[in-house]
Design a protein around this motif. Structure first.
Motif, PDB file in Angstrom:
ATOM      1  N   ARG A  88     -11.222   1.759  -9.124  1.00 23.75           N
ATOM      2  CA  ARG A  88     -10.416  -0.116  -7.918  1.00 23.75           C
ATOM      3  C   ARG A  88     -12.281  -1.128  -8.190  1.00 23.75           C
ATOM      4  NH1 ARG A  88      -8.606   2.552  -3.004  1.00 23.75           N
ATOM      5  NH2 ARG A  88      -6.201   2.449  -3.900  1.00 23.75           N
ATOM      6  N   MET A 147       1.041  -0.855  -0.110  1.00 26.58           N
ATOM      7  CA  MET A 147       0.043  -0.159  -0.192  1.00 26.58           C
ATOM      8  C   MET A 147       0.574   2.027   0.004  1.00 26.58           C
ATOM      9  SD  MET A 147      -2.811  -0.461   2.787  1.00 26.58           S
ATOM     10  CE  MET A 147      -4.175  -2.318   2.534  1.00 26.58           C
ATOM     11  N   SER A 148       0.492   2.393  -1.093  1.00 29.86           N
ATOM     12  CA  SER A 148       1.237   3.956  -0.684  1.00 29.86           C
ATOM     13  C   SER A 148       1.121   4.534   0.404  1.00 29.86           C
ATOM     14  CB  SER A 148       1.339   4.335  -1.943  1.00 29.86           C
ATOM     15  OG  SER A 148      -0.263   3.940  -2.950  1.00 29.86           O
ATOM     16  N   ARG A 190      -2.234   7.412  -9.057  1.00 27.24           N
ATOM     17  CA  ARG A 190      -2.504   6.722  -7.248  1.00 27.24           C
ATOM     18  C   ARG A 190      -1.985   5.515  -7.195  1.00 27.24           C
ATOM     19  NH1 ARG A 190      -2.033   6.423  -2.840  1.00 27.24           N
ATOM     20  NH2 ARG A 190      -2.772   6.792  -1.021  1.00 27.24           N
ATOM     21  N   GLU A 191      -2.253   4.959  -7.985  1.00 30.84           N
ATOM     22  CA  GLU A 191      -1.991   3.603  -7.791  1.00 30.84           C
ATOM     23  C   GLU A 191       0.178   3.151  -8.743  1.00 30.84           C
ATOM     24  OE1 GLU A 191      -3.653   1.965  -5.476  1.00 30.84           O
ATOM     25  OE2 GLU A 191      -5.532   2.210  -5.748  1.00 30.84           O
ATOM     26  N   MET A 192      -0.722   3.472  -9.462  1.00 26.89           N
ATOM     27  CA  MET A 192       1.333   2.925  -9.523  1.00 26.89           C
ATOM     28  C   MET A 192       2.277   3.923 -10.723  1.00 26.89           C
ATOM     29  SD  MET A 192      -1.015   2.005 -13.821  1.00 26.89           S
ATOM     30  CE  MET A 192       0.184   0.737 -14.758  1.00 26.89           C
ATOM     31  N   GLU A 193       1.957   5.208  -9.945  1.00 29.94           N
ATOM     32  CA  GLU A 193       2.961   5.974  -9.882  1.00 29.94           C
ATOM     33  C   GLU A 193       3.172   6.621  -8.254  1.00 29.94           C
ATOM     34  OE1 GLU A 193       4.867   7.305 -12.599  1.00 29.94           O
ATOM     35  OE2 GLU A 193       4.300   5.680 -13.444  1.00 29.94           O
ATOM     36  N   LEU A 250     -12.622  -1.950 -11.974  1.00 29.67           N
ATOM     37  CA  LEU A 250     -11.058  -2.246 -12.291  1.00 29.67           C
ATOM     38  C   LEU A 250     -10.998  -4.659 -11.615  1.00 29.67           C
ATOM     39  CD1 LEU A 250      -7.739  -0.442 -11.901  1.00 29.67           C
ATOM     40  CD2 LEU A 250      -8.503  -1.536 -14.010  1.00 29.67           C
ATOM     41  N   GLY A 258       3.266  -0.351 -11.626  1.00 29.75           N
ATOM     42  CA  GLY A 258       4.062   0.813 -12.037  1.00 29.75           C
ATOM     43  C   GLY A 258       5.369   0.423 -11.581  1.00 29.75           C
ATOM     44  N   SER A 293     -11.895   1.904  -0.396  1.00 36.38           N
ATOM     45  CA  SER A 293     -10.952   2.221  -0.687  1.00 36.38           C
ATOM     46  C   SER A 293      -9.932   2.508   0.750  1.00 36.38           C
ATOM     47  CB  SER A 293     -11.312   3.645  -1.482  1.00 36.38           C
ATOM     48  OG  SER A 293     -11.173   3.351  -2.852  1.00 36.38           O
ATOM     49  N   LEU A 296      -7.780  -1.339 -17.594  1.00 41.25           N
ATOM     50  CA  LEU A 296      -6.778   0.579 -17.661  1.00 41.25           C
ATOM     51  C   LEU A 296      -8.027   0.947 -18.960  1.00 41.25           C
ATOM     52  CD1 LEU A 296      -3.092   0.615 -16.720  1.00 41.25           C
ATOM     53  CD2 LEU A 296      -5.084   0.939 -15.919  1.00 41.25           C
ATOM     54  N   LEU A 346     -11.251   7.321  -7.767  1.00 41.32           N
ATOM     55  CA  LEU A 346     -10.204   5.858  -7.214  1.00 41.32           C
ATOM     56  C   LEU A 346     -11.437   4.710  -6.875  1.00 41.32           C
ATOM     57  CD1 LEU A 346      -7.549   5.018  -7.356  1.00 41.32           C
ATOM     58  CD2 LEU A 346      -7.788   5.660  -4.558  1.00 41.32           C
ATOM     59  N   HIS A 347     -12.394   5.070  -6.280  1.00 42.54           N
ATOM     60  CA  HIS A 347     -12.688   4.257  -5.692  1.00 42.54           C
ATOM     61  C   HIS A 347     -13.445   3.585  -6.661  1.00 42.54           C
ATOM     62  CE1 HIS A 347     -15.347   2.220  -2.213  1.00 42.54           C
ATOM     63  NE2 HIS A 347     -16.634   2.909  -2.695  1.00 42.54           N
ATOM     64  N   LEU A 370      -7.786   0.447   1.790  1.00 40.15           N
ATOM     65  CA  LEU A 370      -6.784   0.017   1.107  1.00 40.15           C
ATOM     66  C   LEU A 370      -6.088   0.876   0.635  1.00 40.15           C
ATOM     67  CD1 LEU A 370      -8.603  -1.239  -2.549  1.00 40.15           C
ATOM     68  CD2 LEU A 370      -7.303  -2.731  -0.925  1.00 40.15           C
ATOM     69  N   VAL A 413      -6.320   6.389 -11.619  1.00 41.06           N
ATOM     70  CA  VAL A 413      -5.837   4.845 -11.292  1.00 41.06           C
ATOM     71  C   VAL A 413      -4.282   4.963 -11.164  1.00 41.06           C
ATOM     72  CG1 VAL A 413      -5.423   2.235 -11.574  1.00 41.06           C
ATOM     73  CG2 VAL A 413      -8.130   3.617 -11.366  1.00 41.06           C
ATOM     74  N   CYS A 429      -2.136  -3.328 -10.397  1.00 39.14           N
ATOM     75  CA  CYS A 429      -2.014  -2.157 -10.400  1.00 39.14           C
ATOM     76  C   CYS A 429      -0.117  -1.011  -9.949  1.00 39.14           C
ATOM     77  CB  CYS A 429      -2.401  -1.116 -10.215  1.00 39.14           C
ATOM     78  SG  CYS A 429      -4.321  -0.875 -11.507  1.00 39.14           S
ATOM     79  N   ARG A 430       0.016  -1.910  -8.772  1.00 42.49           N
ATOM     80  CA  ARG A 430       0.410  -1.866  -7.671  1.00 42.49           C
ATOM     81  C   ARG A 430       2.504  -2.586  -8.250  1.00 42.49           C
ATOM     82  NH1 ARG A 430      -1.772  -0.010  -1.918  1.00 42.49           N
ATOM     83  NH2 ARG A 430      -2.993   1.147  -3.024  1.00 42.49           N
ATOM     84  N   THR A 435      -2.559  11.936  -3.067  1.00 43.00           N
ATOM     85  CA  THR A 435      -4.006  12.037  -2.935  1.00 43.00           C
ATOM     86  C   THR A 435      -4.537  13.762  -2.903  1.00 43.00           C
ATOM     87  OG1 THR A 435      -5.577  10.566  -1.456  1.00 43.00           O
ATOM     88  CG2 THR A 435      -6.617  12.011  -2.474  1.00 43.00           C
ATOM     89  N   LEU A 453     -10.663  -6.695  -5.148  1.00 38.57           N
ATOM     90  CA  LEU A 453      -9.528  -5.686  -5.276  1.00 38.57           C
ATOM     91  C   LEU A 453      -8.421  -5.728  -4.562  1.00 38.57           C
ATOM     92  CD1 LEU A 453     -12.909  -3.524  -3.656  1.00 38.57           C
ATOM     93  CD2 LEU A 453     -12.028  -3.051  -5.329  1.00 38.57           C
TER      94      LEU A 453
END
Lengths: 200, 82
Positions: free
Chosen positions: A190, A1-2, A161-164, A193, B60, B17, A147, A186-187, B20, A158, B56-57, A168, B49
């Protein structure tokens, strides 16, 4: 998690590179310029979906970063500046694309040679070909299809937030929407996806 | 709690969310995890989820194709030597 800690660390990493580059550290400048182009490629490829635009967007990010580094006042704000710049470059490409001519010269045809014919393009100078298997196979079709199924306004969230790994707050600054809107999109994204990837 | 009678689903969906992103209090997090152990539908939902977000993470963090990295380095060298 970021978490915010990771976000702060990444922003600080960029800020450190910006300070060093502005102070004349050539290695830091090279690193920063490469990173800027990598961000541009990922954005162009994953958010805009136009591989053929990626090289132009990378070039734009390279030149703008090079010019920006020397006069930057807030190194901590560099990361959001970079993503905003790349996003704008992609949007400009898309707008230009709408007005471009219907007939385009293919790479196989080459470039006009001035005598009414076409000169072949040197393979070394052709750069990244949109049909390059390594490029098209990057990250796998399943994730890219998932995507691409998202509305662009959600896909960009997405991606950032998620990949890079932007926070927020940073995503809100890059996209120009409120933090509450970033969270809402984002909610939803997700959930979409998950449906795409899980096939339901 | 059986799958048919799950009344927590809407509440879980609304908080997923935040879960997460690690933004919910520890007590709420423990309640959510306990519920997922008991309810297979919510467990499937949360699991799906987590997998989607995880994919995705990981993507990235994946290195770019070699041809792209090479092109980026070449462009930098050309710019700095000009």
């Amino acid at each position: 998690m970021s978490g915010d800690g990771d976000d702060d660390r990444r922003a600080a990493e960029y800020a450190g590179l910006v300070r060093a580059a502005a102070g004349g550290d050539r290695e830091a400048l090279e690193d920063l310029l490469v990173r800027a182009q990598e961000v541009a490629f990922r954005f162009s490829f994953l958010v805009c979906g136009h591989t053929e635009d990626a090289e132009d967007v990378m070039q734009d990010a390279l030149l703008k970063t090079y010019r920006h580094v020397a006069r930057i006042r807030q190194p901590e704000a560099f990361r959001t500046w970079l993503y905003r710049t790349v996003r704008n470059a992609c949007l400009m490409k898309r707008r230009r694309r709408v007005g471009e001519p219907s007939h385009l010269v293919s790479l196989e045809q080459g470039l006009p040679d001035g005598d009414g014919g076409f000169a072949a393009i040197d393979a070394e100078d052709a750069g990244m070909r949109p049909d390059d298997a390594a490029i098209n196979g990057w990250l796998g079709k399943r994730l890219r299809a998932a995507l691409n199924s998202l509305p662009p306004s959600h896909r960009v969230i997405v991606f950032l937030r998620e990949m890079e790994g932007l926070s927020t707050r940073e995503v809100a600054r890059v996209t120009g929407i409120s933090e509450a809107n970033v969270k809402t999109r984002l909610h939803r994204a997700r959930a979409m996806l998950r449906e795409q990837l899980e096939g339901r | 709690m059986t799958t048919r009678t799950c009344r927590s689903r809407a509440a879980i969906l609304a908080r997923l969310s935040a879960y997460l992103d690690g933004e919910i209090p520890a007590a709420e997090c423990a309640t959510l995890k306990r519920h997922c152990r008991e309810c297979s539908r919510c467990r499937t939902l949360v699991g799906g989820l987590c997998r989607a977000v995880g994919m995705c993470r990981r993507a990235g963090a994946a290195p770019l194709p070699a041809v792209v990295r090479k092109r980026a380095r070449q462009s930098v060298r050309r710019l700095l030597s000009a």
